[in-house]
Scaffold this motif. Structure first.
Motif, PDB file in Angstrom:
ATOM      1  N   PRO A 165     -72.062  27.934  68.875  1.00 36.66           N
ATOM      2  CA  PRO A 165     -72.066  28.178  70.329  1.00 36.66           C
ATOM      3  C   PRO A 165     -72.598  26.968  71.088  1.00 36.66           C
ATOM      4  N   GLU A 166     -72.085  26.788  72.282  1.00 34.72           N
ATOM      5  CA  GLU A 166     -72.468  25.631  73.068  1.00 34.72           C
ATOM      6  C   GLU A 166     -73.927  25.671  73.483  1.00 34.72           C
ATOM      7  N   THR A 167     -74.520  26.830  73.435  1.00 33.04           N
ATOM      8  CA  THR A 167     -75.942  26.924  73.792  1.00 33.04           C
ATOM      9  C   THR A 167     -76.836  26.355  72.702  1.00 33.04           C
ATOM     10  N   GLU A 168     -76.328  26.238  71.482  1.00 36.13           N
ATOM     11  CA  GLU A 168     -77.121  25.692  70.380  1.00 36.13           C
ATOM     12  C   GLU A 168     -76.939  24.177  70.355  1.00 36.13           C
ATOM     13  N   ALA A 169     -78.032  23.491  70.545  1.00 41.05           N
ATOM     14  CA  ALA A 169     -78.010  22.028  70.583  1.00 41.05           C
ATOM     15  C   ALA A 169     -78.866  21.456  69.467  1.00 41.05           C
ATOM     16  N   VAL A 170     -78.756  22.053  68.294  1.00 42.33           N
ATOM     17  CA  VAL A 170     -79.542  21.594  67.143  1.00 42.33           C
ATOM     18  C   VAL A 170     -78.581  21.253  66.013  1.00 42.33           C
ATOM     19  N   ALA A 171     -79.086  20.475  65.074  1.00 39.47           N
ATOM     20  CA  ALA A 171     -78.270  20.067  63.929  1.00 39.47           C
ATOM     21  C   ALA A 171     -78.279  21.169  62.886  1.00 39.47           C
ATOM     22  N   CYS A 172     -77.184  21.253  62.159  1.00 39.23           N
ATOM     23  CA  CYS A 172     -77.088  22.254  61.104  1.00 39.23           C
ATOM     24  C   CYS A 172     -77.591  21.732  59.770  1.00 39.23           C
ATOM     25  N   ALA A 173     -77.761  20.432  59.623  1.00 35.11           N
ATOM     26  CA  ALA A 173     -78.238  19.854  58.361  1.00 35.11           C
ATOM     27  C   ALA A 173     -78.890  18.510  58.645  1.00 35.11           C
ATOM     28  N   ASN A 174     -79.865  18.175  57.786  1.00 33.49           N
ATOM     29  CA  ASN A 174     -80.581  16.912  57.894  1.00 33.49           C
ATOM     30  C   ASN A 174     -80.602  16.258  56.520  1.00 33.49           C
ATOM     31  N   PHE A 175     -80.019  15.044  56.430  1.00 31.68           N
ATOM     32  CA  PHE A 175     -80.004  14.293  55.181  1.00 31.68           C
ATOM     33  C   PHE A 175     -81.146  13.290  55.231  1.00 31.68           C
ATOM     34  N   SER A 176     -82.187  13.539  54.457  1.00 32.33           N
ATOM     35  CA  SER A 176     -83.349  12.661  54.451  1.00 32.33           C
ATOM     36  C   SER A 176     -83.087  11.484  53.518  1.00 32.33           C
ATOM     37  N   THR A 177     -82.950  10.300  54.105  1.00 28.66           N
ATOM     38  CA  THR A 177     -82.645   9.109  53.310  1.00 28.66           C
ATOM     39  C   THR A 177     -83.874   8.514  52.642  1.00 28.66           C
ATOM     40  N   GLY A 178     -85.046   9.003  52.942  1.00 27.91           N
ATOM     41  CA  GLY A 178     -86.263   8.488  52.330  1.00 27.91           C
ATOM     42  C   GLY A 178     -86.862   7.352  53.122  1.00 27.91           C
ATOM     43  N   GLY A 179     -88.123   7.532  53.577  1.00 23.30           N
ATOM     44  CA  GLY A 179     -88.786   6.498  54.351  1.00 23.30           C
ATOM     45  C   GLY A 179     -88.282   6.464  55.778  1.00 23.30           C
ATOM     46  N   ASP A 180     -88.677   5.396  56.480  1.00 22.66           N
ATOM     47  CA  ASP A 180     -88.280   5.251  57.879  1.00 22.66           C
ATOM     48  C   ASP A 180     -87.362   4.058  58.081  1.00 22.66           C
ATOM     49  N   GLN A 214     -80.110  17.551  49.653  1.00 27.90           N
ATOM     50  CA  GLN A 214     -81.374  17.292  48.972  1.00 27.90           C
ATOM     51  C   GLN A 214     -81.504  15.845  48.511  1.00 27.90           C
ATOM     52  N   LYS A 215     -80.473  15.322  47.887  1.00 32.49           N
ATOM     53  CA  LYS A 215     -80.536  13.952  47.367  1.00 32.49           C
ATOM     54  C   LYS A 215     -79.126  13.360  47.353  1.00 32.49           C
ATOM     55  N   PRO A 216     -79.026  12.033  47.429  1.00 33.38           N
ATOM     56  CA  PRO A 216     -77.701  11.402  47.417  1.00 33.38           C
ATOM     57  C   PRO A 216     -77.091  11.419  46.019  1.00 33.38           C
ATOM     58  N   GLU A 217     -75.764  11.365  45.981  1.00 31.99           N
ATOM     59  CA  GLU A 217     -75.070  11.294  44.702  1.00 31.99           C
ATOM     60  C   GLU A 217     -75.274   9.932  44.045  1.00 31.99           C
ATOM     61  N   ARG A 218     -75.282   8.886  44.835  1.00 33.37           N
ATOM     62  CA  ARG A 218     -75.521   7.532  44.345  1.00 33.37           C
ATOM     63  C   ARG A 218     -76.419   6.804  45.331  1.00 33.37           C
ATOM     64  N   SER A 219     -77.262   5.958  44.801  1.00 33.81           N
ATOM     65  CA  SER A 219     -78.162   5.166  45.639  1.00 33.81           C
ATOM     66  C   SER A 219     -78.433   3.854  44.920  1.00 33.81           C
ATOM     67  N   PHE A 220     -78.191   2.730  45.594  1.00 34.27           N
ATOM     68  CA  PHE A 220     -78.400   1.428  44.976  1.00 34.27           C
ATOM     69  C   PHE A 220     -78.597   0.399  46.083  1.00 34.27           C
ATOM     70  N   HIS A 221     -79.190  -0.718  45.690  1.00 36.22           N
ATOM     71  CA  HIS A 221     -79.444  -1.810  46.631  1.00 36.22           C
ATOM     72  C   HIS A 221     -78.320  -2.814  46.506  1.00 36.22           C
ATOM     73  N   ALA A 222     -77.606  -3.043  47.610  1.00 36.09           N
ATOM     74  CA  ALA A 222     -76.446  -3.934  47.572  1.00 36.09           C
ATOM     75  C   ALA A 222     -76.733  -5.262  48.261  1.00 36.09           C
ATOM     76  N   GLN A 223     -77.151  -5.240  49.505  1.00 32.73           N
ATOM     77  CA  GLN A 223     -77.396  -6.448  50.278  1.00 32.73           C
ATOM     78  C   GLN A 223     -78.638  -6.255  51.126  1.00 32.73           C
ATOM     79  N   HIS A 224     -79.052  -7.321  51.781  1.00 39.30           N
ATOM     80  CA  HIS A 224     -80.163  -7.238  52.714  1.00 39.30           C
ATOM     81  C   HIS A 224     -79.634  -6.822  54.085  1.00 39.30           C
ATOM     82  N   SER A 225     -80.111  -5.712  54.579  1.00 37.06           N
ATOM     83  CA  SER A 225     -79.792  -5.233  55.921  1.00 37.06           C
ATOM     84  C   SER A 225     -78.298  -4.994  56.093  1.00 37.06           C
TER      85      SER A 225
END
Length: 555
Positions: A165-180, A214-225
């Motif tokens: 409904p248009e009256t609801e202005a909240v998210a249905c899911a939150n994917f926590s990527t870890g950290g800020d 809850q958690k990502p399927e894959r997570s890896f460090h590829a490049q800087h920024s």
């Protein structure tokens, strides 16, 4: 303060300025972002002081073809509309804008005041979501369902169900990527619509399943920024392109491995400036376009088969940078920049750097020789270039006693082909003169300094003997087979054969030296040791030295 110029201005070929916002001095330019519908019928351009929706019409009457823009007048520049809904409060900097592929009447954008807006152009109403605590960086729709994702500098990714409904202005899911760490980009996979990738400021790339928060399927460090990412539009290529604005690179990652967590780094494109956006070229699987984040007003199209130079460069914008672009088709590119101009580029009108590069080649043979060839064609004159100088290799052969064949990884050249002047690129039509190619054969040689290797040139005589009886007679008269050490004999015969252009014969003497040169040195060292021991024994027994040597040989 901003006026709009709807008339198209032709530039060259099919490239033209289809719209100009005419930023004046009292109103500084702003970052404009562009979104193109999947059906290529509507174009949205938005910024801090601009919000326009245009209809994209194909020009069938013009010989060059192309497209034109016409204002739909859905929203004025100041975001105010007296009917149905007041849109005041939207006058903040827009960070990203995108059309829905499943429902083309929906348009979403994120702003720097932590809000996400979804506009229905049919109803002329919008919904607002405020779930982030910091500026929104990216918004993207699900390919087939009415779901919207947004990422922010607060390190979170929220999912919004537009069926609520248009009256609801909240998210249905939150994917926590870890950290800020700020999440700078999101994009859905074309192979599996339930998977989407996120790129973070720290360089971490995460692949999520929209059904699992809850958690990502894959997570890896590829490049800087990682600041931008784009999945390949062809489902046969499960490739993800990522742009890094600190290393000035575009990384191509391959997710097509059967192993679920395996990711192969396919290629890296070194760009000139920090990367802002990347977009794959439709119907051209190996082409990808990019724009720069700072101080570069050009659009670059790279070919993965040969990415050391851009395949095309579009230089029509005059502002500091190109802030948004998208492909209308394989031959048309629509872009907008800080200069306030919307430009439609034709691919054939782009500048091709390869046409103005002096072709050259380099090859190393299995015999240890090096062949270099370079075109001597003259490029068209340019008043900005003072002179073009072609310099030959200037090297000095070492003395004969130092000519030992060796292999090394490092080498140095005293001179190379250089261009002096202002450094401007050559312009004009291509030269019609045929290009002559010169070749020089050089040989790896050891220098006096251990660990360093120079390229030494062996110049052949201007008039070589024919490879027949005369060559055989010449070698028979001048070959040296005795009267010197094996190293000196091989060096002399190598130079003699190389001077006649007989590479195989010259290589044969190298092989002889490699096979028996060590043995000769060992025999010489053993003979010297035997002579020294004989001298010591004769001194101790007071016997002639030749007598001790004769007794040792007899024994």
């Amino acid at each position: 303060p901003i006026t709009s110029g709807p008339a198209a201005v032709a530039m060259k070929g099919g490239t033209r300025v289809v719209h100009d916002f005419h930023f004046n001095r009292s109103t500084p330019s702003c970052n404009l972002y562009l979104a193109l519908q999947q059906s290529k019928s509507l174009v949205a351009v938005a910024g801090r002081t601009v919000f326009k929706i245009f209809r994209l019409d194909e020009c069938r009457d013009e010989p060059a073809g192309g497209y034109s823009l016409s204002d739909m007048h859905i929203l004025p520049n100041n975001y105010q509309r007296k009917s149905k809904q007041n849109l005041s409060g939207l006058d903040t900097a827009i960070a990203d804008i995108v059309w829905s592929p499943s429902d083309e009447s929906k348009l979403a954008w994120g702003s720097t005041n932590n809000k996400v807006f979804v506009l229905d152009i049919n109803k002329e109403k919008y919904r607002m979501f405020q779930c982030h605590s910091r500026s929104v960086n990216c918004v993207v729709f699900h390919p087939s369902t009415p779901l919207l994702l947004s990422s922010s500098n607060d390190g979170s990714v929220f999912c919004y169900d537009l069926r609520s409904p248009e009256t609801e202005a909240v998210a249905c899911a939150n994917f926590s990527t870890g950290g800020d760490n700020a999440v700078r980009c999101i994009d859905f996979s074309r192979v599996n619509e339930n998977l989407f990738a996120t790129g973070q400021e720290s360089g971490t790339i995460q692949v999520w399943d929209i059904r699992n928060t809850q958690k990502p399927e894959r997570s890896f460090h590829a490049q800087h920024s990682v600041i931008t990412c784009s999945w390949h539009p062809n489902s046969q290529f499960n490739w993800l392109a990522t742009g890094c604005h600190r290393q000035n690179t575009i990384g191509i990652l391959d997710f097509s491995s059967t192993h679920f967590t395996a990711v192969r780094h396919l290629d890296t494109i070194q760009c000139i400036s920090p990367v802002l956006k990347v977009r794959w070229r439709p119907d051209c699987d190996m082409h990808i376009a990019s724009t720069a984040k700072t101080c570069d007003k050009n659009i670059y199209v790279w070919d993965l088969a040969s990415h050391y130079l851009p395949d095309r460069i579009f230089e029509e914008h005059t502002g500091d940078m190109v802030t948004g672009f998208d492909w209308v088709g394989p031959d048309w590119l629509l872009s907008v920049g800080k200069d306030g101009r919307i430009i439609l580029h034709h691919y054939s009108d782009g500048y091709r750097p390869a046409d103005w590069v002096n072709p050259c080649s380099l090859a190393v043979s299995c015999r240890g020789s090096l062949a270099a060839s370079q075109s001597t064609k003259k490029l068209p004159a340019d008043p900005n270039v003072l002179s073009v100088q072609l310099m030959q290799l200037q090297t000095q052969p070492p003395p004969p006693q130092q000519q030992q064949p060796a292999l090394g990884r490092n080498f140095s050249l005293t001179n190379a082909v250089g261009v002096s002047g202002a450094g401007a690129r050559h312009r004009g039509s291509a030269a019609s003169a045929s290009s002559a190619v010169t070749a020089t054969i050089v040989q790896w040689n050891r220098t006096s300094t251990p660990g360093e290797y120079n390229l030494v040139e062996y110049r052949c005589p201007s008039q070589k003997l024919p490879l027949g009886t005369d060559s055989f007679v010449h070698l028979a008269k001048h070959y040296r087979l005795s009267g010197a050490s094996l190293s000196e004999v091989c060096a002399h015969n190598f130079q003699l054969a190389a001077g006649l252009g007989l590479d195989s014969a010259a290589c044969l003497w190298q092989l002889v030296l490699c096979a028996f040169g060590v043995e000769e040195e060992a025999l010489a060292a053993a003979s010297a040791a035997n002579a020294a021991s004989a001298a010591e024994a004769s001194a101790s027994l007071n016997l002639p030295e030749h007598q001790l040597v004769a007794d040792e040989l007899a024994g």
